[in-house]
Structures are given as C-alpha cells and as structure tokens.
Design a protein around this motif. Structure first.
Motif, short mmCIF file in Angstrom:
data_model
loop_
_atom_site.label_atom_id
_atom_site.label_comp_id
_atom_site.label_asym_id
_atom_site.label_seq_id
_atom_site.Cartn_x
_atom_site.Cartn_y
_atom_site.Cartn_z
N ARG A 15 3.14 -26.17 19.02
CA ARG A 15 1.88 -26.38 18.32
C ARG A 15 1.40 -27.83 18.46
O ARG A 15 0.21 -28.08 18.57
CB ARG A 15 2.02 -26.02 16.84
CG ARG A 15 2.47 -24.59 16.58
CD ARG A 15 1.41 -23.60 16.88
NE ARG A 15 0.40 -23.66 15.86
CZ ARG A 15 -0.69 -22.93 15.85
NH1 ARG A 15 -0.91 -22.08 16.83
NH2 ARG A 15 -1.57 -23.04 14.91
N TYR A 18 -0.46 -28.76 21.60
CA TYR A 18 -1.84 -28.29 21.59
C TYR A 18 -2.71 -29.12 20.63
O TYR A 18 -3.80 -29.55 20.97
CB TYR A 18 -1.88 -26.81 21.19
CG TYR A 18 -3.27 -26.25 21.04
CD1 TYR A 18 -4.04 -25.98 22.15
CD2 TYR A 18 -3.80 -26.01 19.79
CE1 TYR A 18 -5.32 -25.47 22.02
CE2 TYR A 18 -5.08 -25.50 19.63
CZ TYR A 18 -5.83 -25.22 20.76
OH TYR A 18 -7.10 -24.73 20.63
N HIS A 19 -2.21 -29.37 19.41
CA HIS A 19 -3.04 -29.98 18.36
C HIS A 19 -3.08 -31.51 18.40
O HIS A 19 -4.08 -32.10 17.98
CB HIS A 19 -2.56 -29.53 16.98
CG HIS A 19 -2.91 -28.12 16.69
ND1 HIS A 19 -2.01 -27.11 16.77
CD2 HIS A 19 -4.09 -27.55 16.33
CE1 HIS A 19 -2.61 -25.96 16.48
NE2 HIS A 19 -3.87 -26.21 16.21
#
Length: 76
Positions: A15, A18-19
């Motif tokens: 995650r 991506y973030h």
C-alpha cells in the motif's frame, strides 16, 4: 465453497508503494499553489508598502498624536 484468505503479509509495504508517491506529489503541488497564490502576493504587498513608507514621518505623526509617553510633542 470457502472465501480466499486475505493477503496480510507485506500489505503495508504494498500500500505504501502506491500511496507514498501520491502523498508526496500532492503535498508538493499544494505547497507550490500556496507559494504562488498566498506567499508571493503577500511579499509583493509588503515590498510595495515599504517602498513608499517614511518611518520618520510616521513617528512624528504618532508623537504629535500623543501615543508615546516618553516623547513630548515638538510644540511644548
């Protein structure tokens, strides 16, 4: 029929990959927007004000108005 197990191992790293770039990109974007819409016009306004500001004239006007206790007006 059973549900597939959720992937838990490495979930945070996946995650973050991506973030994190999105968060940095948006923060730089909003910092640039703030700089050019707020900070630069404010700096220009201060520069324009102090270009024509006469501190001695302002001091004399405040002295004549009686704002300062330690400085007497020039007429007394």
């Amino acid at each position: 029929m059973s549900l597939a197990k959720p992937m838990m191992r490495g979930l945070l790293a996946k995650r973050l990959r991506y973030h994190l770039p999105i968060a940095f990109g948006l923060s730089f974007l909003f910092a640039a927007i703030f700089k050019y819409t707020v900070a630069e016009p404010r700096k220009k306004a201060y520069a324009d004000f102090y270009k024509q500001y006469d501190s001695v004239k302002e001091f004399n006007a405040m002295r004549e108005a009686g704002i300062f206790e330690s400085v007497r007006p020039s007429g007394e």
